[in-house]
Design a protein around this motif. Structure first.
Motif, PDB file in Angstrom:
ATOM      1  N   ASP A  31     -46.350   7.510  22.960  1.00  0.00           N
ATOM      2  CA  ASP A  31     -47.015   8.816  22.897  1.00  0.00           C
ATOM      3  C   ASP A  31     -46.933   9.612  24.202  1.00  0.00           C
ATOM      4  O   ASP A  31     -47.441  10.718  24.272  1.00  0.00           O
ATOM      5  CB  ASP A  31     -48.479   8.722  22.450  1.00  0.00           C
ATOM      6  CG  ASP A  31     -48.592   8.286  21.000  1.00  0.00           C
ATOM      7  OD1 ASP A  31     -47.712   8.678  20.204  1.00  0.00           O
ATOM      8  OD2 ASP A  31     -49.541   7.572  20.671  1.00  0.00           O
ATOM      9  N   ASN A  57     -34.208  12.096  15.917  1.00  0.00           N
ATOM     10  CA  ASN A  57     -34.598  11.032  16.832  1.00  0.00           C
ATOM     11  C   ASN A  57     -33.477  10.716  17.809  1.00  0.00           C
ATOM     12  O   ASN A  57     -32.305  10.841  17.483  1.00  0.00           O
ATOM     13  CB  ASN A  57     -34.919   9.750  16.057  1.00  0.00           C
ATOM     14  CG  ASN A  57     -36.098   9.915  15.139  1.00  0.00           C
ATOM     15  OD1 ASN A  57     -37.163  10.336  15.565  1.00  0.00           O
ATOM     16  ND2 ASN A  57     -35.914   9.590  13.863  1.00  0.00           N
ATOM     17  N   SER A  76     -38.883  11.289  19.669  1.00  0.00           N
ATOM     18  CA  SER A  76     -38.829  12.347  18.671  1.00  0.00           C
ATOM     19  C   SER A  76     -39.834  13.421  19.060  1.00  0.00           C
ATOM     20  O   SER A  76     -40.927  13.104  19.549  1.00  0.00           O
ATOM     21  CB  SER A  76     -39.160  11.780  17.285  1.00  0.00           C
ATOM     22  OG  SER A  76     -39.033  12.767  16.302  1.00  0.00           O
ATOM     23  N   LYS A  81     -42.055   7.560  20.632  1.00  0.00           N
ATOM     24  CA  LYS A  81     -42.686   7.155  19.369  1.00  0.00           C
ATOM     25  C   LYS A  81     -42.837   5.641  19.240  1.00  0.00           C
ATOM     26  O   LYS A  81     -43.780   5.158  18.629  1.00  0.00           O
ATOM     27  CB  LYS A  81     -41.888   7.686  18.177  1.00  0.00           C
ATOM     28  CG  LYS A  81     -41.840   9.208  18.122  1.00  0.00           C
ATOM     29  CD  LYS A  81     -43.221   9.791  17.956  1.00  0.00           C
ATOM     30  CE  LYS A  81     -43.159  11.293  17.808  1.00  0.00           C
ATOM     31  NZ  LYS A  81     -44.436  11.915  17.628  1.00  0.00           N
ATOM     32  N   SER A  82     -41.860   4.889  19.800  1.00  0.00           N
ATOM     33  CA  SER A  82     -41.953   3.432  19.744  1.00  0.00           C
ATOM     34  C   SER A  82     -41.044   2.823  20.797  1.00  0.00           C
ATOM     35  O   SER A  82     -40.087   3.452  21.247  1.00  0.00           O
ATOM     36  CB  SER A  82     -41.570   2.902  18.359  1.00  0.00           C
ATOM     37  OG  SER A  82     -40.202   3.146  18.093  1.00  0.00           O
TER      38      SER A  82
END
Length: 187
Positions: A31, A57, A76, A81-82
């Motif tokens: 985030d 992405n 993204s 995001k991860s």
């Protein structure tokens, strides 16, 4: 037949779960703004390996030499995001041939004994991605990437002919393509 199917399902499940395992030591970066990612990853001992795009992405692979660990960061909409652990091969590493030295970018400093590769000179000053596609079409594999001061240096190796090439690009434009003697350091 039933045992074989169960065995295949087991290995597939283990492989998927390993490849999608969250990198817990980096989970606090999820985030965050992507513009801060390079500095934060560098501060934690990770070196950027490559970025690939898919749709909206981008997927960045990062290698930590101290931990012998490869992670993929999904970005993204300008945010992380991860971050997941991935196999070493995603960072151009293999367990049997770890590169423990910190020479990730040293190959770009010397053009000694390197000369232009005539077959690809028409790509100089054009989009770097065009020559990358051409090299891949000609069975060259990217074996190393380094970025410094806005330049991207890549080593390309053709296993069948044992040819090694170095591309140099700036601002997504190819500036040089040279024969190189530095692929052996990375294989």
């Amino acid at each position: 037949m039933k045992k074989t199917s169960l065995l295949i399902l087991f290995f597939f499940t283990v492989f998927i779960s390993f490849s999608q395992e969250t990198a817990y030591d980096l989970k606090d970066l999820v985030d965050m703004r992507a513009s801060s990612l390079d500095n934060e990853m560098g501060n934690r001992g990770y070196d950027w390996i490559k970025t690939e795009k898919s749709g909206y992405n981008s997927y960045q692979n990062w290698w930590n030499n101290r931990k012998n660990k490869c992670v993929t960061v999904r970005v993204s909409d300008g945010k992380v995001k991860s971050i997941v652990n991935v196999p070493d091969l995603d960072c151009n590493k293999s367990r049997g041939n770890q590169n423990h030295s910190n020479n990730r970018g040293e190959f770009h400093h010397s053009d000694d004994n390197e000369r232009n590769h005539d077959n690809y000179q028409t790509y100089v000053n054009g989009p770097a991605t065009s020559v990358y596609r051409k090299l891949q079409d000609d069975n060259f594999k990217e074996v190393k990437v380094f970025q410094k001061d806005g330049y991207t240096y890549k080593l390309w190796y053709k296993y069948r002919t044992k040819e090694c090439l170095k591309t140099v690009s700036y601002d997504y434009k190819l500036t040089k393509i040279l024969f190189s003697h530095h692929c052996d350091e990375n294989l």
